[in-house]
Design an enzyme around this catalytic site. Sequence first.
Site, PDB file in Angstrom:
ATOM      1  N   LEU A 235       0.812  -1.066  -0.005  1.00 12.17           N
ATOM      2  CA  LEU A 235       0.108  -0.077   0.083  1.00 12.17           C
ATOM      3  C   LEU A 235       0.705   1.309   0.073  1.00 12.17           C
ATOM      4  O   LEU A 235       0.549   2.203  -0.710  1.00 12.17           O
ATOM      5  CB  LEU A 235      -1.013   0.052   1.229  1.00 12.17           C
ATOM      6  CG  LEU A 235      -1.880   1.302   1.359  1.00 12.17           C
ATOM      7  CD1 LEU A 235      -2.794   1.317   0.209  1.00 12.17           C
ATOM      8  CD2 LEU A 235      -2.673   0.946   2.610  1.00 12.17           C
TER       9      LEU A 235
ATOM     10  N   MET B 247       2.173   1.912  -3.649  1.00 15.83           N
ATOM     11  CA  MET B 247       1.013   2.327  -4.237  1.00 15.83           C
ATOM     12  C   MET B 247       0.808   3.849  -4.223  1.00 15.83           C
ATOM     13  O   MET B 247       0.436   4.670  -5.129  1.00 15.83           O
ATOM     14  CB  MET B 247      -0.300   1.528  -3.985  1.00 15.83           C
ATOM     15  CG  MET B 247       0.004  -0.021  -4.674  1.00 15.83           C
ATOM     16  SD  MET B 247      -1.679  -0.951  -4.075  1.00 15.83           S
ATOM     17  CE  MET B 247      -2.981  -0.011  -4.525  1.00 15.83           C
ATOM     18  N   HIS B 248       0.744   4.177  -2.854  1.00 14.14           N
ATOM     19  CA  HIS B 248       0.538   5.696  -2.424  1.00 14.14           C
ATOM     20  C   HIS B 248       1.840   6.637  -3.118  1.00 14.14           C
ATOM     21  O   HIS B 248       1.477   7.593  -3.746  1.00 14.14           O
ATOM     22  CB  HIS B 248       0.654   5.677  -0.866  1.00 14.14           C
ATOM     23  CG  HIS B 248       0.478   6.969  -0.342  1.00 14.14           C
ATOM     24  ND1 HIS B 248      -0.669   8.158  -0.631  1.00 14.14           N
ATOM     25  CD2 HIS B 248       1.383   7.964   0.034  1.00 14.14           C
ATOM     26  CE1 HIS B 248      -0.444   9.289  -0.280  1.00 14.14           C
ATOM     27  NE2 HIS B 248       0.564   9.228   0.396  1.00 14.14           N
ATOM     28  N   ALA B 249       3.053   6.149  -2.978  1.00 21.36           N
ATOM     29  CA  ALA B 249       4.119   6.805  -3.558  1.00 21.36           C
ATOM     30  C   ALA B 249       4.057   6.793  -5.187  1.00 21.36           C
ATOM     31  O   ALA B 249       4.061   8.045  -5.732  1.00 21.36           O
ATOM     32  CB  ALA B 249       5.374   6.075  -3.457  1.00 21.36           C
TER      33      ALA B 249
ATOM     34  N   GLN C  84       1.107   9.434  -5.727  1.00 20.51           N
ATOM     35  CA  GLN C  84       1.807  11.033  -5.241  1.00 20.51           C
ATOM     36  C   GLN C  84       2.776  11.273  -6.651  1.00 20.51           C
ATOM     37  O   GLN C  84       2.811  12.475  -6.982  1.00 20.51           O
ATOM     38  CB  GLN C  84       2.506  10.788  -3.935  1.00 20.51           C
ATOM     39  CG  GLN C  84       1.602  10.684  -2.893  1.00 20.51           C
ATOM     40  CD  GLN C  84       0.603  11.660  -2.835  1.00 20.51           C
ATOM     41  OE1 GLN C  84       0.926  12.989  -2.849  1.00 20.51           O
ATOM     42  NE2 GLN C  84      -0.711  11.061  -2.923  1.00 20.51           N
TER      43      GLN C  84
END
Length: 103
Positions: free
Chosen positions: A72, A75-77, A80
């Site tokens: 996760l 995925m966030h990186a 962004q």
Amino acid sequence: MEGMELISFKIISAVGTARSMYIEAIQLAKEGKFDEAKANIEEGEKVFVEGHHAHAELIQQEASGNRVEIQLLLMHAEDQLMSAEAFKIIATELIEIYERLGK
């Protein structure tokens, strides 16, 4: 913190800073401060590249046969990174529009 977490946070930190600089550039352009706005875009690009290099490490790792486990945080990186890239495009276009309107 090490490995995947560290790389993910490097990406998040760098591209988050870049995105903030792009947003600030839009605000500066709204105020008619076009040189400052463009300087923010340039600085943002330099910081963005740091995040992009961290991202490239993962691509190289995967390409060399070392599977990258998707988490996760990664995925966030990635999200962004894409968001910052889109903001740069939008900011650049808006600066140009504000500059035309100001003439």
